[in-house]
Write an enzyme that holds these catalytic residues in place. Structure first.
Site, short mmCIF file in Angstrom:
data_model
loop_
_atom_site.label_atom_id
_atom_site.label_comp_id
_atom_site.label_asym_id
_atom_site.label_seq_id
_atom_site.Cartn_x
_atom_site.Cartn_y
_atom_site.Cartn_z
N HIS A 25 0.83 -1.21 0.00
CA HIS A 25 0.00 0.00 0.00
C HIS A 25 0.87 1.27 0.00
CE1 HIS A 25 -4.07 -1.78 0.38
NE2 HIS A 25 -3.35 -2.81 0.79
N ASP A 32 2.43 1.93 -3.05
CA ASP A 32 2.54 2.33 -4.47
C ASP A 32 1.68 3.54 -4.80
OD1 ASP A 32 0.17 0.78 -4.45
OD2 ASP A 32 0.69 -0.35 -6.26
N GLU A 54 -7.20 -1.27 -15.40
CA GLU A 54 -7.70 -1.68 -14.08
C GLU A 54 -8.44 -0.52 -13.40
OE1 GLU A 54 -5.28 -4.48 -12.41
OE2 GLU A 54 -6.07 -4.31 -10.39
N SER A 58 -1.89 -11.24 -8.04
CA SER A 58 -2.03 -10.39 -9.23
C SER A 58 -2.38 -11.14 -10.50
CB SER A 58 -0.76 -9.58 -9.48
OG SER A 58 -0.86 -8.42 -8.78
N TYR A 60 -10.05 -1.61 0.35
CA TYR A 60 -8.90 -1.05 -0.37
C TYR A 60 -9.14 0.43 -0.65
CZ TYR A 60 -5.07 -0.78 -3.76
OH TYR A 60 -3.92 -0.44 -4.43
N GLY A 84 -7.73 -14.28 -6.98
CA GLY A 84 -8.16 -13.88 -5.64
C GLY A 84 -7.16 -14.23 -4.56
N ALA A 85 -5.95 -14.65 -4.95
CA ALA A 85 -4.95 -15.10 -3.98
C ALA A 85 -3.98 -13.99 -3.61
CB ALA A 85 -4.19 -16.30 -4.52
N GLY A 86 -4.19 -12.79 -4.15
CA GLY A 86 -3.23 -11.71 -3.87
C GLY A 86 -1.96 -11.86 -4.68
N ASP A 130 1.76 -3.88 -9.33
CA ASP A 130 1.57 -5.22 -9.88
C ASP A 130 1.98 -5.28 -11.35
OD1 ASP A 130 0.49 -5.47 -7.39
OD2 ASP A 130 -1.58 -5.63 -8.07
C1 GLA Z 1 -2.96 -4.54 -4.78
C2 GLA Z 1 -2.86 -3.39 -5.78
C3 GLA Z 1 -1.46 -2.79 -5.80
C4 GLA Z 1 -0.98 -2.47 -4.39
C5 GLA Z 1 -1.21 -3.65 -3.45
C6 GLA Z 1 -0.89 -3.32 -2.02
O1 GLA Z 1 -2.18 -5.62 -5.21
O2 GLA Z 1 -3.17 -3.85 -7.09
O3 GLA Z 1 -1.44 -1.65 -6.62
O4 GLA Z 1 -1.60 -1.31 -3.91
O5 GLA Z 1 -2.55 -4.12 -3.50
O6 GLA Z 1 0.46 -3.11 -1.86
#
Ligand code: GLA
Length: 391
Positions: free
Chosen positions: A35, A37, A169, A135, A233, A131-133, A181
């Protein structure tokens, strides 16, 4: 069948012909810098081996058709209609999955005189867990951007393709995410992390030294799914923007740890904690780069753990499953562990000795079962290369 075979088979079903080629881009994990970026700060992600593939070929009629193994039906529109469809944040004009590739096409065309480009068919398949974080969305954007760049002969640089992905996005899908990402996916280098300044977009590859030190990165996907187009978010981002405005800076990147007492005096307690996370996390990224470079990967464990604690207590984006994954890995002797990605679910990473991969995986499974959580998905990842043409 692998995902590349799936993409090519889907293309044949869609068109009855062979694709002209297949291109791919990876998902990512973030070593540290969460968080930061969209606060113009620093991040340290890496591309993972899991990729999304786009099989593609030009067509003569100025239309774009996208198909995906995620969806039953393809979506087809005229290229000159894309400007009418997007931006569509909040009320997607097409099914959400299709807004990613069509949004990338729209963003790329908006940079050029699109009158000369051909129509295109694209078939997409992915091995990045959704959905797993990790990207999966940046991987779709990156694979699409790379395929369109090649078929249309744009010769755009990787940063321009990453920016097109973020625009898709933000403005086509409506998720208010930052640039980490897409840059992590487009700039991935084997066995290295990407040190990115999200204000200038200057990036530097830093060798991890993990393999030489006998270390692995274990991903613990909690299978608690999240979406960044809604809810938490967006609220976190709003807190950060309020914090920067109250402190009179363009972005939280412009504050340092020494500014935190002033922030505490000016902000309500919740916004202050959000700001404290971002400001200290930027510093932890810089410290991680220094530790990796000067002392090697075993020196970064404390920073990874501090990052997790900050996300758990100050940014409040962890979950009981993520906390349990981190605590269990650390209790078994991991060098460090933290949740990775946007939070509210998704995955944690643990940096650990190769010999601990099996015991930590077993311990995490046992701990999740004992706590009544659904079984996690646990696997190792090595920092991997960015986009490429596969066929
Ligand atoms: C998601 C967003 C990114 C970044 C992260 C947190 O992956 O797509 O841009 O903000 O959360 O670091």
């Amino acid at each position: 069948m692998t995902a590349i075979d799936d993409a090519r088979a889907l293309f044949r079903t869609l068109t009855g012909t062979e694709p002209a080629g297949a291109w791919s881009a990876p998902g990512r994990a973030n070593l540290i810098g969460e968080h930061t970026d969209y606060n113009d700060g620093f991040v340290l992600p890496f591309a993972i081996p899991h990729r999304t593939y786009a099989a593609a070929a030009p067509r003569g009629d100025g239309r774009i058709r996208v198909a995906s193994t995620f969806a039953e039906e393809p979506v087809e529109v005229a290229l000159d209609e894309l400007d009418r469809l997007f931006p569509s944040a909040g009320a997607p004009a097409v099914p959400e999955w299709a807004a990613y590739p069509l949004g990338v096409a729209w963003a790329l065309l908006s940079r050029i005189d699109g009158s000369g480009v051909s129509g295109i068919d694209l078939a997409i398949a992915s091995e990045v867990p959704v959905g797993a974080g990790l990207s999966s969305s940046a991987a779709i954007e990156g694979a699409t951007a790379t395929a369109l760049d090649a078929v249309w002969g744009l010769e755009a640089d990787p940063v321009a393709l990453a920016l097109a992905g973020r625009r898709a996005e933000n403005e086509a899908v409506g998720a208010p995410t930052g640039i980490m990402d897409q840059m992590a996916s487009m700039l991935g280098v084997a066995d290295a992390v990407t040190f990115l300044d999200c204000r200038t977009l200057e990036a530097r590859s830093i060798p991890t030294g993990f393999a030489d030190a006998g270390l692995e990165v274990l991903v613990i996907d909690t299978r608690v799914s999240h979406a960044h187009s809604t809810g938490g978010y967006r609220e976190r981002r709003a807190s950060c923007e309020r914090g920067a405005a109250a402190l009179g800076v363009a972005a939280l990147r412009d504050l340092s740890v020494a500014d935190l007492p002033r922030a505490q005096a000016l902000l309500d307690p919740v916004d202050f904690r959000r700001v404290r996370h971002v400001v200290t996390e930027d510093q932890r990224v810089l410290d991680t780069v220094a530790a990796l470079t000067d002392q090697g990967p075993r020196a970064i464990g404390g920073l990874l753990v501090a990052s997790h604690v900050s996300m758990r207590d100050d940014f409040e984006i962890s979950t009981p499953e993520l906390d349990l994954a981190v605590e269990t890995a650390l209790a078994q002797g991991a060098v460090g562990a933290r949740m990775t990605g946007g939070g509210f679910g998704g995955a944690a990473i643990a940096l650990l000795d190769r010999s601990l991969v099996a015991p930590v995986s077993d311990a995490v499974h046992a701990a999740f079962a004992a706590a009544g959580h659904a079984a996690p998905h646990v696997f190792t990842v090595t920092p991997s290369a960015g986009p490429r043409r596969d066929v």
